[in-house]
Write a protein that holds these residues in place. Structure first.
Motif, mmCIF file in Angstrom:
data_model
loop_
_atom_site.group_PDB
_atom_site.id
_atom_site.type_symbol
_atom_site.label_atom_id
_atom_site.label_comp_id
_atom_site.label_asym_id
_atom_site.label_seq_id
_atom_site.Cartn_x
_atom_site.Cartn_y
_atom_site.Cartn_z
ATOM 1 N N ARG A 24 -8.291 -4.846 -2.811
ATOM 2 C CA ARG A 24 -7.010 -4.348 -2.283
ATOM 3 C C ARG A 24 -5.916 -4.481 -3.327
ATOM 4 N NH1 ARG A 24 -3.324 -1.618 -0.114
ATOM 5 N NH2 ARG A 24 -2.172 -2.313 1.719
ATOM 6 N N ASP A 41 -8.793 2.292 -2.471
ATOM 7 C CA ASP A 41 -8.623 2.687 -1.082
ATOM 8 C C ASP A 41 -9.760 2.101 -0.245
ATOM 9 O OD1 ASP A 41 -10.938 4.489 -1.125
ATOM 10 O OD2 ASP A 41 -9.669 5.883 -2.242
ATOM 11 N N ARG A 42 -9.619 2.192 1.066
ATOM 12 C CA ARG A 42 -10.558 1.520 1.956
ATOM 13 C C ARG A 42 -11.984 2.024 1.782
ATOM 14 N NH1 ARG A 42 -9.841 1.538 8.456
ATOM 15 N NH2 ARG A 42 -10.282 3.729 8.110
ATOM 16 N N ASP A 54 -12.077 -3.205 8.611
ATOM 17 C CA ASP A 54 -11.546 -1.923 9.081
ATOM 18 C C ASP A 54 -10.124 -2.049 9.606
ATOM 19 O OD1 ASP A 54 -13.790 -0.475 8.413
ATOM 20 O OD2 ASP A 54 -14.730 -0.678 10.383
ATOM 21 N N THR A 55 -9.865 -3.143 10.305
ATOM 22 C CA THR A 55 -8.542 -3.301 10.911
ATOM 23 C C THR A 55 -7.510 -3.936 9.981
ATOM 24 O OG1 THR A 55 -9.200 -5.446 11.850
ATOM 25 C CG2 THR A 55 -9.520 -3.488 13.227
ATOM 26 N N GLY A 56 -7.977 -4.707 8.995
ATOM 27 C CA GLY A 56 -7.030 -5.473 8.194
ATOM 28 C C GLY A 56 -6.836 -5.037 6.757
ATOM 29 N N TYR A 57 -7.736 -4.202 6.228
ATOM 30 C CA TYR A 57 -7.677 -3.891 4.794
ATOM 31 C C TYR A 57 -6.354 -3.223 4.421
ATOM 32 C CZ TYR A 57 -9.118 -2.413 0.123
ATOM 33 O OH TYR A 57 -9.199 -2.246 -1.237
ATOM 34 N N ASP A 58 -6.013 -2.148 5.086
ATOM 35 C CA ASP A 58 -4.793 -1.415 4.737
ATOM 36 C C ASP A 58 -3.529 -2.126 5.210
ATOM 37 O OD1 ASP A 58 -6.103 0.687 3.443
ATOM 38 O OD2 ASP A 58 -6.482 1.736 5.332
ATOM 39 N N ARG A 59 -3.665 -2.997 6.203
ATOM 40 C CA ARG A 59 -2.483 -3.665 6.760
ATOM 41 C C ARG A 59 -2.046 -4.874 5.937
ATOM 42 N NH1 ARG A 59 -3.898 -3.961 13.251
ATOM 43 N NH2 ARG A 59 -4.134 -1.709 13.612
ATOM 44 N N THR A 60 -2.966 -5.445 5.182
ATOM 45 C CA THR A 60 -2.634 -6.665 4.435
ATOM 46 C C THR A 60 -1.726 -6.344 3.257
ATOM 47 O OG1 THR A 60 -4.829 -7.516 5.003
ATOM 48 C CG2 THR A 60 -3.578 -8.732 3.357
ATOM 49 N N ASP A 61 -0.616 -7.023 3.188
ATOM 50 C CA ASP A 61 0.386 -6.787 2.150
ATOM 51 C C ASP A 61 -0.129 -7.310 0.804
ATOM 52 O OD1 ASP A 61 2.589 -6.657 0.478
ATOM 53 O OD2 ASP A 61 3.993 -7.411 1.982
#
Length: 341
Positions: free
Chosen positions: A274, A279-280, A304-311
């Motif tokens: 990340r 990208d995911r 799936d739920t946290g990869y893009d959301r983690t700063d």
């Protein structure tokens, strides 16, 4: 396997000494079992891991000993076949081979070999088409030279575990070399100037710039930005270059990254990817390459739920904490009580 094969030479014909040896061994076994029965890590080390560390360490000690005390000038009785280096028993029983930095290095080599096997087993992987090989003919001389140094180091290490001492960090190498010298001096009962001279020569020949991690780091630095996407694909970059690129993005050390990737969870690798900007979809491809069927449904879900959301800023702060904790642990292993990543 015959248990007597593991007995020191001086015990072979002395019944009382053998009895004393095994009486002491019963106490040592108590200590060993207590450590293994109550591990501090999440998983108990596997037999494969323990064997890997022991085999590689013994090979390094033997290689160093042969450089310091070649057979004609060793000043010691010849070792029976299969006994290994003269200094091994003394060093292993003294605890001088249990340095965290040394064990960490060997665990990184264990992870490295397993990860390389996974890359080699992937579809359509051809070493001659990976970036280091392709860069040999690069117009940029720095790129070509670093690629050549990386491939040469990888080839040397694959030939034999005995070459691994060349990859040791300078501090660990100096410490191990002089401990082998000290053990040989004690065993021979005399100060051997030849051993000391040979040790100094061995250390003077070591070049940190020619190590695998250093060559990979420089190649990652000199490669044009047009290669950035390929460098983060292990099948195209090869493990060393891929790891070096992650090191550049994360600030973590090369061996630390190898150990995190080779660990039981895909989460640390996901966080490093990340920060590296993958990208995911591409990140999951890398994770599947290294983890495959080891991935649990729970790990897939939180990815799936946290990869893009983690700063990424939060990840960098966390990675910096990991690096600091590791550095402190390797330097002062008895001074930390908290968990070490």
């Amino acid at each position: 396997m015959d248990r007597d094969l593991k007995l020191p030479v001086y015990l072979e014909d002395d019944l009382l000494a053998v009895a004393r040896y095994y009486a002491h061994d019963s106490k040592a076994q108590c200590i060993d079992v207590s450590k293994m029965a109550f591990p501090t890590g999440h998983f108990i080390p596997s037999e494969e891991m323990l064997s890997s560390v022991s085999t590689r360490l013994k090979a390094m000690v033997e290689a160093i000993e042969l450089r310091i005390a070649p057979p004609p000038t060793a000043g010691l009785a010849a070792q029976p076949d299969g006994r290994g280096p003269h200094s091994w028993d003394m060093l292993s029983r003294s605890g001088f081979l249990k340095e965290p930095a040394l064990i960490d290095f060997l665990l990184a080599r264990f992870s490295e070999s397993r990860l390389e096997a996974k890359i080699a087993g992937a579809d359509d992987v051809n070493v001659t088409e990976q970036l280091p090989a392709l860069c040999l003919e690069n117009d940029d001389l720095n790129v070509a030279e670093m690629a050549q140094a990386l491939l040469a180091s990888e080839s040397l290490n694959r030939r034999s575990h005995k070459n691994l001492y060349r990859e040791l960090p300078p501090e660990s190498l100096h410490q191990l070399v002089w401990r082998v010298v000290a053990a040989l001096q004690i065993l021979s009962g005399d100060k051997n100037e030849t051993h000391i001279s040979n040790a100094k020569l061995l250390l003077s020949e070591q070049d940190e710039a020619q190590t695998r991690r250093a060559a990979a780091r420089k190649l990652a630095l000199f490669l044009p930005a047009t290669y950035d996407a390929e460098v983060l694909v292990p099948q195209k970059a090869g493990l060393s270059l891929f790891t070096a690129k992650l090191a550049a993005h994360t600030g973590l050390e090369h061996d630390h990254i190898l150990r995190l990737i080779g660990g039981h969870s895909a989460a640390p690798l996901a966080m490093m990817l990340r920060v590296a900007g993958l990208d995911r979809e591409n990140a999951m491809a890398v994770i599947c390459l290294f983890k495959g069927f080891e991935l649990t449904p729970h790990e897939v879900t939180i990815f799936d739920t946290g990869y893009d959301r983690t700063d990424p800023a939060d990840i960098r702060a966390e990675l910096s904490s990991w690096a600091e904790q590791r550095a402190r642990f390797l330097a002062f292993p008895g001074g930390l009580n908290g968990d070490i990543v």
